[in-house]
Enzyme design. Structure first.
Site, mmCIF file in Angstrom:
data_model
loop_
_atom_site.group_PDB
_atom_site.id
_atom_site.type_symbol
_atom_site.label_atom_id
_atom_site.label_comp_id
_atom_site.label_asym_id
_atom_site.label_seq_id
_atom_site.Cartn_x
_atom_site.Cartn_y
_atom_site.Cartn_z
ATOM 1 C CG HIS A 124 3.806 2.336 5.154
ATOM 2 N ND1 HIS A 124 2.500 2.230 4.757
ATOM 3 C CD2 HIS A 124 4.337 1.096 5.054
ATOM 4 C CE1 HIS A 124 2.227 0.968 4.448
ATOM 5 N NE2 HIS A 124 3.325 0.255 4.615
ATOM 6 C CG PHE A 125 4.978 3.297 0.788
ATOM 7 C CD1 PHE A 125 5.985 2.496 1.316
ATOM 8 C CD2 PHE A 125 3.736 2.733 0.552
ATOM 9 C CE1 PHE A 125 5.750 1.148 1.576
ATOM 10 C CE2 PHE A 125 3.504 1.397 0.821
ATOM 11 C CZ PHE A 125 4.506 0.604 1.333
#
Lengths: 163, 94
Positions: free
Chosen positions: A58-59
């Site tokens: 993420h991410f």
């Protein structure tokens, strides 16, 4: 059981938090409780680090601490509020093995994410208990980094009564 | 004591106003997608009535306390069974 070292009077170390909450790696999110008024309010620190496995996804290439986990921080701090109250009632101490009291996140009434939270940020999480009915407890929470409020939330959580 | 027709009319009017206030409070605070004026006075609040759930009781109790200064506790939750019972409770306790 040997008592975990307390971080300071009125505060709780990660080991002490683990006696109040059933959450464990990778979901024990609070690093330290800096102050707690049992049954009423609490404040905690969450340090965000690049080695947190959740940031790997993420991410990739754009690490952001997920907003939903900031909401979860407030929910966990709410459990510290009622857990420390239960511990105080039963033992007179701020901490006891009361993790079985932790119930569920029942409602997210409102959540607002005002700024991104990045690796290196130290998030200060605050929660205040509101009215209760049965096993339901309303909670207002806030997360901030430095002077900036990064999230506000209003939740309802449940406490399991095992007394 | 026997109420006069005028007193009865005044009481009925006050009750109607209070019912309207409670209906609007329900819709506003619980975000119901229903016209408050179409809610019946006898309508159950839970289940197949307004379809509230147990989690809504807390929000409703908070709303009633803020608006009318009437506290609903764990022991009074029967007052939330229907709109009329809730209005009875507010009338009787404020």
């Amino acid at each position: 059981m040997t008592a975990a070292p307390s971080v300071r009077p009125g505060g709780l170390s990660a080991d002490e938090i683990a006696r109040l909450l059933p959450h464990r790696y990778p979901f024990a999110l609070l690093d330290r409780v800096t102050s707690v008024e049992p049954g009423v309010r609490a404040e905690a620190i969450k340090n965000v680090t690049a080695s947190d496995p959740v940031l790997a996804g993420h991410f990739p290439g754009r690490m952001l601490y997920p907003g939903v986990l900031l909401v979860e921080c407030v929910a966990q701090l709410a459990a510290v509020i009622y857990g420390s109250a239960a511990a105080t009632r039963s033992t007179g101490e701020l901490v006891a093995d009361v993790a079985e009291r932790v119930g569920y996140l029942a409602e997210i009434k409102q959540a607002k994410f005002l700024r991104t939270v990045l690796p290196g940020d130290q998030v200060v999480v605050r929660a205040q208990a509101g009215p209760r009915m049965g096993d339901l407890m309303s909670v207002t929470g806030q997360a901030s980094v430095g002077r900036d409020v990064v999230m506000t939330a209003r939740l309802v959580v449940t406490e399991r009564d095992s007394e | 004591m026997v109420a006069t027709l005028e007193e009865t009319k005044t009481a009925a009017k006050a009750r109607q106003v209070l019912c309207g206030e409670v209906k609007h409070l329900l819709v506003d605070r619980l975000g119901l997608s229903v016209d408050p004026d179409l809610i019946g006075d006898d309508q159950p609040l839970f289940g197949r009535g307004l379809e509230l759930d147990s989690i809504d009781t807390l929000e409703l109790a908070m709303a009633v306390e803020e608006k009318f200064g009437v506290m609903i506790t764990d022991d009074d939750t029967e007052s939330l069974l229907s709109l009329n019972r809730l209005v009875d409770y507010v009338e009787g306790n404020r």
